[in-house]
Design a protein around this motif. Sequence first.
Motif, mmCIF file in Angstrom:
data_model
loop_
_atom_site.group_PDB
_atom_site.id
_atom_site.type_symbol
_atom_site.label_atom_id
_atom_site.label_comp_id
_atom_site.label_asym_id
_atom_site.label_seq_id
_atom_site.Cartn_x
_atom_site.Cartn_y
_atom_site.Cartn_z
ATOM 1 N N GLY A 17 0.842 -1.375 -0.005
ATOM 2 C CA GLY A 17 -0.059 0.067 -0.032
ATOM 3 C C GLY A 17 0.756 1.354 0.170
ATOM 4 N N ALA A 18 2.035 1.218 0.740
ATOM 5 C CA ALA A 18 2.740 2.350 0.783
ATOM 6 C C ALA A 18 3.340 2.566 -0.325
ATOM 7 N N GLY A 19 3.652 1.714 -1.433
ATOM 8 C CA GLY A 19 4.215 1.941 -2.520
ATOM 9 C C GLY A 19 3.362 2.184 -3.728
ATOM 10 N N LYS A 20 2.160 1.418 -3.594
ATOM 11 C CA LYS A 20 1.295 1.244 -5.030
ATOM 12 C C LYS A 20 -0.149 1.627 -4.492
ATOM 13 N N GLY A 21 -0.671 2.206 -3.510
ATOM 14 C CA GLY A 21 -1.752 2.695 -3.000
ATOM 15 C C GLY A 21 -2.535 1.759 -2.229
ATOM 16 N N ALA A 22 -3.639 2.158 -1.682
ATOM 17 C CA ALA A 22 -4.683 1.400 -0.917
ATOM 18 C C ALA A 22 -5.156 0.406 -1.499
ATOM 19 N N VAL A 23 -5.652 0.524 -2.640
ATOM 20 C CA VAL A 23 -6.145 -0.691 -3.719
ATOM 21 C C VAL A 23 -5.289 -1.601 -3.746
ATOM 22 N N ALA A 24 -4.078 -1.439 -4.062
ATOM 23 C CA ALA A 24 -2.938 -2.486 -4.348
ATOM 24 C C ALA A 24 -2.581 -3.118 -3.021
ATOM 25 N N GLY A 25 -2.753 -2.432 -1.868
ATOM 26 C CA GLY A 25 -2.640 -2.941 -0.637
ATOM 27 C C GLY A 25 -3.710 -4.154 -0.233
ATOM 28 N N VAL A 26 -4.905 -3.759 -0.526
ATOM 29 C CA VAL A 26 -6.096 -4.648 -0.421
ATOM 30 C C VAL A 26 -5.855 -5.782 -1.344
ATOM 31 N N LEU A 27 -5.869 -5.717 -2.488
ATOM 32 C CA LEU A 27 -5.579 -6.702 -3.525
ATOM 33 C C LEU A 27 -4.480 -7.678 -3.122
ATOM 34 N N THR A 28 -3.123 -7.183 -2.610
ATOM 35 C CA THR A 28 -2.204 -7.949 -2.322
ATOM 36 C C THR A 28 -2.607 -9.216 -1.106
ATOM 37 N N ALA A 29 -3.171 -8.431 0.069
ATOM 38 C CA ALA A 29 -3.726 -9.341 0.933
ATOM 39 C C ALA A 29 -4.805 -10.375 0.270
ATOM 40 N N ALA A 30 -5.637 -9.891 -0.375
ATOM 41 C CA ALA A 30 -6.524 -10.691 -1.083
ATOM 42 C C ALA A 30 -5.734 -11.910 -1.819
ATOM 43 N N GLY A 31 -4.923 -11.306 -2.544
ATOM 44 C CA GLY A 31 -4.015 -12.339 -3.388
ATOM 45 C C GLY A 31 -3.521 -13.550 -2.697
ATOM 46 N N LEU A 32 -3.172 -13.090 -1.568
ATOM 47 C CA LEU A 32 -2.319 -14.071 -0.712
ATOM 48 C C LEU A 32 -3.045 -15.164 -0.063
ATOM 49 N N VAL A 33 -4.365 -15.100 0.013
ATOM 50 C CA VAL A 33 -5.387 -15.959 0.659
ATOM 51 C C VAL A 33 -6.212 -16.592 -0.417
#
Length: 226
Positions: A66-82
């Motif tokens: 999220g710090a590098g790519k924005g809040a949406v990317a942060g959410v989708l990263t967590a989602a992708g990991l599960v």
Amino acid sequence: MTVTGTPVVTVATATRQGTGPNNADAASVFTASDGVIAAAVVDLAGHDQGAPVLAERLAWAAARIGAGKGAVAGVLTAAGLVAEPGAGAGPDGAVVVAVVCPGREVEICGAGDAVAYGWNGQRLIVRTVPQGVGERLHVSLATAVAPTVVPSGAPAEELLMLLSDGADPGRETLEALAREYAADPQALANALVAAAGPDADGQRDDATAVVISVGGPVREFRRPAR
């Protein structure tokens, strides 16, 4: 003496285990080299033995990206990991991310029933829409994809609270706590996780809160999940 420069961002976190085993909530804060700060709250469903470690890893990943790519990317990263190939095959839950960039509006995004509230000194503002079971649109940590997550924002000067479902005591209590503790983010975070009581059956959910206050060189307070 007057000191000028980047406004201080104070980030306070607190967590409290509920009546079940294994705190399945976690919060993480990441500060990038350019001064951008991202915070994330993850609230996993259930209380499996591995939930505390997984929640911490997901929260860190959401904040880091999220710090590098924005809040949406942060959410989708967590989602992708599960994410799992079959529906219901893996862990599920909720995540909310806020990204504070100096001189700009705060970016916010969430999936599931973790939520962000703002306090402008006079009233409470809901900054995300909970998307858990019972809502018209069911979007959770495990099902979130780019078209289904909705970004939002908040003025930089607004006090921001990121809450897991168990740390949301209701609007009236939230307003009272924000009014009382707005000047002390750590005291507010502590009060938020302590405020949500048990349900009719005496069960109490895990509770985690992140409080973000922008007012002038970066100070960070962290409370690890227990």
